[in-house]
Write a protein that holds these residues in place. Structure first.
Motif, PDB file in Angstrom:
ATOM      1  N   ILE A   2      10.058  -1.691 -24.027  1.00 10.22           N
ATOM      2  CA  ILE A   2       8.922  -0.779 -23.897  1.00 10.22           C
ATOM      3  C   ILE A   2       9.053   0.287 -24.981  1.00 10.22           C
ATOM      4  N   VAL A  29      -3.884  -5.338 -10.457  1.00  9.26           N
ATOM      5  CA  VAL A  29      -2.573  -5.877 -10.834  1.00  9.26           C
ATOM      6  C   VAL A  29      -2.751  -7.064 -11.775  1.00  9.26           C
ATOM      7  N   ARG A  30      -3.735  -7.916 -11.476  1.00 10.36           N
ATOM      8  CA  ARG A  30      -3.973  -9.064 -12.350  1.00 10.36           C
ATOM      9  C   ARG A  30      -4.383  -8.610 -13.752  1.00 10.36           C
ATOM     10  N   LEU A  32      -3.692  -5.754 -15.228  1.00 11.15           N
ATOM     11  CA  LEU A  32      -2.532  -5.162 -15.902  1.00 11.15           C
ATOM     12  C   LEU A  32      -1.628  -6.267 -16.440  1.00 11.15           C
ATOM     13  N   GLU A  33      -1.429  -7.281 -15.636  1.00 13.66           N
ATOM     14  CA  GLU A  33      -0.538  -8.378 -16.034  1.00 13.66           C
ATOM     15  C   GLU A  33      -1.131  -9.157 -17.211  1.00 13.66           C
ATOM     16  N   GLY A  36      -0.596  -7.572 -20.461  1.00 14.14           N
ATOM     17  CA  GLY A  36       0.790  -7.478 -20.901  1.00 14.14           C
ATOM     18  C   GLY A  36       1.487  -6.181 -20.545  1.00 14.14           C
ATOM     19  N   ILE A  37       0.955  -5.432 -19.557  1.00 12.77           N
ATOM     20  CA  ILE A  37       1.646  -4.221 -19.109  1.00 12.77           C
ATOM     21  C   ILE A  37       2.981  -4.639 -18.473  1.00 12.77           C
ATOM     22  N   ALA A  38       4.046  -3.913 -18.823  1.00  9.73           N
ATOM     23  CA  ALA A  38       5.408  -4.380 -18.529  1.00  9.73           C
ATOM     24  C   ALA A  38       5.703  -4.573 -17.048  1.00  9.73           C
ATOM     25  N   GLY A  39       5.233  -3.681 -16.201  1.00  7.00           N
ATOM     26  CA  GLY A  39       5.519  -3.823 -14.781  1.00  7.00           C
ATOM     27  C   GLY A  39       4.531  -3.041 -13.948  1.00  7.00           C
ATOM     28  N   ALA A  40       4.261  -3.532 -12.738  1.00  7.10           N
ATOM     29  CA  ALA A  40       3.358  -2.833 -11.821  1.00  7.10           C
ATOM     30  C   ALA A  40       3.813  -3.090 -10.397  1.00  7.10           C
ATOM     31  N   ILE A  74       4.124   0.740 -15.450  1.00  3.59           N
ATOM     32  CA  ILE A  74       4.934   1.353 -16.505  1.00  3.59           C
ATOM     33  C   ILE A  74       4.776   0.590 -17.811  1.00  3.59           C
ATOM     34  N   ARG A  81      -2.903   3.411 -22.333  1.00  5.18           N
ATOM     35  CA  ARG A  81      -4.207   4.004 -22.688  1.00  5.18           C
ATOM     36  C   ARG A  81      -5.203   2.935 -23.129  1.00  5.18           C
ATOM     37  N   LEU A  84      -6.886   1.473 -20.040  1.00 10.13           N
ATOM     38  CA  LEU A  84      -7.638   2.393 -19.173  1.00 10.13           C
ATOM     39  C   LEU A  84      -9.159   2.169 -19.182  1.00 10.13           C
TER      40      LEU A  84
END
Lengths: 105, 105, 105
Positions: A2, A29-30, A32-33, A36-40, A74, A81, A84
């Motif tokens: 990260i 959550v889907r 974000l995943e 490629g967001i690292a974790g949720a 995270i 951003r 968002l």
């Protein structure tokens, strides 16, 4: 890895909120995943109220009967951003914010 | 009394993670308590994904079936950073970070 | 609208804590709502310990059997600091703090 600076994205919604006929928290959550967001993580709550709910719906104590959920995600500030503009319109009655987060590698 | 500056340590893991044949969250809470960290809480989640899990294990929606847990621990920055070398290797697939935290005495 | 700078108020208590013969978390959420704090969520925990509990009560692993709760409330720093003198004496064995929070409008 990260990239720094990292941030934590926090989203406060309800378990009963929906987006395109599915639970809103699953849709977020889907999203974000897929971005490629690292974790949720979706944390479960037992009670709460929010800006719009206070006006529109009142149960016992002026508090909604719905169970609240809090999504914590995270990643680097840049990546969060960037996602968002897609997340913000999905959260019509909730609250969204960013906090500093120093990842320990 | 918690010395300033204080921090909040956040650890994102799974309910099924283990450390030396016991639940990882119990092992971490015990370690924090033994090191005199002022307070720790394990929050329960209903859904989530993380860096390694996204690669190794995929359920419905690319999301693991395991329940996530989030550990929040509060103390002075010094005391939390001192315990990190012991905590970090226990969290093999999770995410660890620090945020600012102003204790209200 | 939440005025900047915004903050997140975090309160770590127990599910069995009371205030004037009612659950403490309900009393705090009601107080926050009556003071016009924009939003509050009570997150449920499965395990934890705190400053005073470590001394007074010990169960398995030196950890209390009570379920912990974490209250997260969001608003402008001014409004949250104004409500602290009322909240602080209600939390006799818990931990209270503020973190930065950038509201995404």
């Amino acid at each position: 890895m990260i990239k720094t600076p990292a941030k934590m994205l926090l989203i406060f919604i309800d378990q009963t909120d929906t987006w395109q006929n599915r639970p809103l928290h699953e849709a977020i959550v889907r999203l974000l995943e897929q971005n490629g967001i690292a974790g949720a993580t979706v944390l479960s709550g037992i009670m709460g109220y929010g800006i719009h709910r206070r006006i529109h719906r009142r149960g016992l104590l002026g508090v909604s009967d719905d169970k609240p959920l809090t999504i914590a995600a995270i990643d680097s500030e840049d990546k969060l951003r960037n996602v968002l503009p897609a997340v913000r319109p999905m959260v019509r009655e909730g609250l969204i914010g960013l906090t500093d987060f120093e990842v320990i590698p």
